[in-house]
Scaffold this motif. Sequence first.
Motif, PDB file in Angstrom:
ATOM      1  N   LEU A  47     -10.054 -48.147  30.890  1.00 44.64           N
ATOM      2  CA  LEU A  47     -11.322 -47.727  30.302  1.00 44.64           C
ATOM      3  C   LEU A  47     -11.796 -48.734  29.259  1.00 44.64           C
ATOM      4  O   LEU A  47     -12.952 -49.149  29.249  1.00 44.64           O
ATOM      5  CB  LEU A  47     -11.160 -46.347  29.665  1.00 44.64           C
ATOM      6  N   LYS A  48     -10.896 -49.149  28.364  1.00 44.40           N
ATOM      7  CA  LYS A  48     -11.280 -50.022  27.262  1.00 44.40           C
ATOM      8  C   LYS A  48     -11.547 -51.451  27.710  1.00 44.40           C
ATOM      9  O   LYS A  48     -12.485 -52.096  27.251  1.00 44.40           O
ATOM     10  CB  LYS A  48     -10.184 -50.007  26.194  1.00 44.40           C
ATOM     11  N   HIS A  49     -10.720 -51.956  28.634  1.00 42.83           N
ATOM     12  CA  HIS A  49     -10.837 -53.360  29.012  1.00 42.83           C
ATOM     13  C   HIS A  49     -11.791 -53.593  30.167  1.00 42.83           C
ATOM     14  O   HIS A  49     -12.427 -54.647  30.249  1.00 42.83           O
ATOM     15  CB  HIS A  49      -9.452 -53.919  29.361  1.00 42.83           C
ATOM     16  N   CYS A  50     -11.904 -52.630  31.080  1.00 45.59           N
ATOM     17  CA  CYS A  50     -12.753 -52.805  32.261  1.00 45.59           C
ATOM     18  C   CYS A  50     -14.022 -51.960  32.209  1.00 45.59           C
ATOM     19  O   CYS A  50     -14.917 -52.144  33.034  1.00 45.59           O
ATOM     20  CB  CYS A  50     -11.973 -52.453  33.529  1.00 45.59           C
ATOM     21  N   HIS A  51     -14.074 -51.010  31.273  1.00 48.65           N
ATOM     22  CA  HIS A  51     -15.244 -50.143  31.097  1.00 48.65           C
ATOM     23  C   HIS A  51     -15.587 -49.382  32.373  1.00 48.65           C
ATOM     24  O   HIS A  51     -16.746 -49.331  32.803  1.00 48.65           O
ATOM     25  CB  HIS A  51     -16.451 -50.960  30.628  1.00 48.65           C
ATOM     26  N   ILE A  52     -14.572 -48.780  32.971  1.00 48.91           N
ATOM     27  CA  ILE A  52     -14.798 -47.966  34.153  1.00 48.91           C
ATOM     28  C   ILE A  52     -13.973 -46.675  34.084  1.00 48.91           C
ATOM     29  O   ILE A  52     -12.975 -46.615  33.378  1.00 48.91           O
ATOM     30  CB  ILE A  52     -14.430 -48.706  35.464  1.00 48.91           C
ATOM     31  N   LEU A  53     -14.438 -45.666  34.819  1.00 54.35           N
ATOM     32  CA  LEU A  53     -13.653 -44.461  35.060  1.00 54.35           C
ATOM     33  C   LEU A  53     -13.146 -44.536  36.493  1.00 54.35           C
ATOM     34  O   LEU A  53     -13.887 -44.907  37.406  1.00 54.35           O
ATOM     35  CB  LEU A  53     -14.509 -43.211  34.895  1.00 54.35           C
TER      36      LEU A  53
ATOM     37  N   ARG B  67     -19.517 -37.703  32.122  1.00 54.69           N
ATOM     38  CA  ARG B  67     -18.182 -38.005  32.617  1.00 54.69           C
ATOM     39  C   ARG B  67     -17.506 -38.978  31.655  1.00 54.69           C
ATOM     40  O   ARG B  67     -18.076 -40.010  31.282  1.00 54.69           O
ATOM     41  CB  ARG B  67     -18.234 -38.623  34.013  1.00 54.69           C
ATOM     42  N   THR B  68     -16.284 -38.621  31.259  1.00 44.33           N
ATOM     43  CA  THR B  68     -15.544 -39.449  30.306  1.00 44.33           C
ATOM     44  C   THR B  68     -14.104 -39.589  30.774  1.00 44.33           C
ATOM     45  O   THR B  68     -13.721 -39.092  31.843  1.00 44.33           O
ATOM     46  CB  THR B  68     -15.541 -38.807  28.905  1.00 44.33           C
ATOM     47  N   ALA B  69     -13.290 -40.234  29.944  1.00 46.32           N
ATOM     48  CA  ALA B  69     -11.866 -40.364  30.247  1.00 46.32           C
ATOM     49  C   ALA B  69     -11.188 -39.013  30.370  1.00 46.32           C
ATOM     50  O   ALA B  69     -10.143 -38.896  31.015  1.00 46.32           O
ATOM     51  CB  ALA B  69     -11.179 -41.194  29.154  1.00 46.32           C
ATOM     52  N   LEU B  70     -11.772 -37.978  29.785  1.00 41.16           N
ATOM     53  CA  LEU B  70     -11.171 -36.641  29.865  1.00 41.16           C
ATOM     54  C   LEU B  70     -11.135 -36.128  31.295  1.00 41.16           C
ATOM     55  O   LEU B  70     -10.256 -35.339  31.651  1.00 41.16           O
ATOM     56  CB  LEU B  70     -11.925 -35.666  28.966  1.00 41.16           C
ATOM     57  N   ASP B  71     -12.067 -36.557  32.129  1.00 38.71           N
ATOM     58  CA  ASP B  71     -12.039 -36.161  33.537  1.00 38.71           C
ATOM     59  C   ASP B  71     -10.808 -36.735  34.226  1.00 38.71           C
ATOM     60  O   ASP B  71     -10.154 -36.052  35.020  1.00 38.71           O
ATOM     61  CB  ASP B  71     -13.314 -36.630  34.249  1.00 38.71           C
ATOM     62  N   ASP B  72     -10.487 -37.994  33.925  1.00 42.91           N
ATOM     63  CA  ASP B  72      -9.290 -38.609  34.508  1.00 42.91           C
ATOM     64  C   ASP B  72      -8.015 -37.983  33.945  1.00 42.91           C
ATOM     65  O   ASP B  72      -7.029 -37.795  34.663  1.00 42.91           O
ATOM     66  CB  ASP B  72      -9.293 -40.118  34.268  1.00 42.91           C
ATOM     67  N   TRP B  73      -8.022 -37.649  32.660  1.00 40.37           N
ATOM     68  CA  TRP B  73      -6.865 -36.975  32.063  1.00 40.37           C
ATOM     69  C   TRP B  73      -6.647 -35.614  32.723  1.00 40.37           C
ATOM     70  O   TRP B  73      -5.509 -35.206  32.976  1.00 40.37           O
ATOM     71  CB  TRP B  73      -7.064 -36.800  30.564  1.00 40.37           C
TER      72      TRP B  73
END
Length: 229
Positions: A4-10, A71-77
């Motif tokens: 997320l931080k380095h590639c800016h993708i979900l 949609r955020t990193a919480l969806d992946d978590w």
Amino acid sequence: MGILKHCHILHRDISEANILVRRDNTGVHGVLIDFDYSIDITDEGYAVRTEGAGTRPFTSINNLEDNSTKRTALDDWESIIYILCWLGTFGWNRATQPSGSVSKMAIASWDDYDEMTNAEAKRRDIHSSRNFTGITKEFNPKIAGIRRLAKVIEGLRAVLIDSHNDPDMRGAIFDKNIIPEESDTDDFLEDEYIVHLDPFVERAKHWESISNSLLAKLETYATICKKRL
């Protein structure tokens, strides 16, 4: 979080089939693959409404409902929690397959073809620690360390769903009833018309701090597990 931080993708399709595990002389390592459904995020760390994506048992509630929540990193978590539950129930080889009728298990509804039925079941199951025991009590006792795995998963669920000072951010079920705008009468029970916000919407506003807490929790568990390997 690194992707997320380095590639800016979900990623949006975190599943058991998209995680590879290898062991070398430095320890055990995981590799996330298959970025076909990944999407770019804004500098604020979210993506606007997108088409649904993911593998059904592990798809986040937002993606199942195809709603307007950011949609955020919480969806992946959230998907990671579902994967761990799936492995805790079905294992990873024939030796750890559950006995009995799988269709009667609570977790079977997570694989329902109907997206809204699937989402409703997941909202119910992760809403509280009590509800969640309906899933963890069906974990397969043939799997070594299954009770420890259950504690890990419950710990992650608690960070994502429960551990918030703002009550609007807690839980997964909300009351969709609202006061009708055209209503001109006062003879109704006020409690029946309280507007409750979707906690997934409220948590998305604080995705980064919650993600950091989830990562810290997982790293703590990983450190303990590595000592046992």
